[in-house]
Design a protein around this motif. Structure first.
Motif, PDB file in Angstrom:
ATOM      1  N   PHE A 131       0.834  -1.209   0.000  1.00 61.64           N
ATOM      2  CA  PHE A 131       0.000   0.000   0.000  1.00 61.64           C
ATOM      3  C   PHE A 131       0.867   1.257   0.000  1.00 61.64           C
ATOM      4  N   SER A 159      -2.999   5.546  -0.101  1.00 61.00           N
ATOM      5  CA  SER A 159      -3.217   4.706   1.075  1.00 61.00           C
ATOM      6  C   SER A 159      -2.652   5.410   2.294  1.00 61.00           C
ATOM      7  N   ILE A 162      -2.257   4.180   6.246  1.00 59.27           N
ATOM      8  CA  ILE A 162      -2.493   3.125   7.230  1.00 59.27           C
ATOM      9  C   ILE A 162      -1.694   3.410   8.495  1.00 59.27           C
ATOM     10  N   VAL A 217      -7.135   2.276   2.211  1.00 58.36           N
ATOM     11  CA  VAL A 217      -6.264   1.674   1.208  1.00 58.36           C
ATOM     12  C   VAL A 217      -6.888   1.871  -0.164  1.00 58.36           C
TER      13      VAL A 217
END
Length: 221
Positions: A163, A168, A170, A185
């Motif tokens: 990712f 994205s 995270i 994502v």
């Protein structure tokens, strides 16, 4: 320890108590007591492993010491009865020895132990020469890894490849080995792949994730 997968040589004990074929019953018991181990490799020549003698191999001598087993027991436990009368490592040992290699992964060694129901494995080189021993306790050392060390590996080795930014975002949090992934994502089809890879990181106890798909406005143009 950094990076995965780790191998047996990372965690094994290099100094090992061992006996020769002619070691006597009492010598074996004494060595087990002195080293506080439940099994000993049996060596010949310059250190080639030819068998393993364990507490289970020694116990029949005590079990049948003052008993007169019936015919059924004699037939069913022929091997144990033979060991009850054994007096040397060569007679007592289990052979060929179940072993592992220094470059085997911890998972491979764990599978051998689990399938064979043994607590430790001699570690041998390509010639069968003893290099160390690995135990169940040694294999569990990976769970002593710090949470931040695990989190950094997850970010660097997995998320950065699956990712990559932009698209994205995270967050990785690890508490007592449990990894939690949250955020957005670009490709949700990769989430199961990420979960599987994170679980494979040594020291990870479990994975929890709450990831949502994020539509890239430029992708619709």
């Amino acid at each position: 320890m950094h990076g995965t997968p780790h191998i047996v040589s990372d965690v094994m004990t290099h100094t090992v108590a061992a006996v020769g074929r002619r070691a006597t019953f009492k010598e074996i018991v004494r060595l087990m007591q002195d080293w506080k181990v439940s099994a000993l490799p049996v060596l010949e020549g310059e250190g080639r492993v030819v068998g393993v003698v364990s507490e289970a191999d020694l116990l029949p001598k005590e079990e049948f010491r003052d008993s007169d087993p019936d015919r059924y027991t004699q037939l069913r436990r022929l091997s144990d009865l033979a060991k009850a009368g054994a007096i040397t490592a060569e007679e007592l040992m289990t052979s060929p020895a179940l072993t592992t290699r220094p470059d085997a992964t911890l998972a491979q060694a764990a599978r051998i132990m689990a399938h064979a129901k043994v607590k430790r494995l001699p570690v041998v080189n390509r010639l069968g020469m003893l290099e160390g021993i690995v135990s169940r306790t040694d294999l569990l050392k990976v769970f002593l890894r710090g949470d931040e060390e695990i989190a950094e590996e997850v970010r660097r080795e997995i998320l950065a490849h699956l990712f990559p930014a932009p698209g994205s975002a995270i967050r990785v949090q690890v508490h007592d080995g449990v990894v939690r992934l949250t955020g957005r994502v670009r490709d949700t089809s990769l989430i199961p792949v990420a979960a599987r890879l994170v679980r494979a990181v040594e020291g990870v106890v479990d994975v929890d994730f709450e990831l949502e798909g994020h539509l890239d406005p430029w992708a619709a143009r």
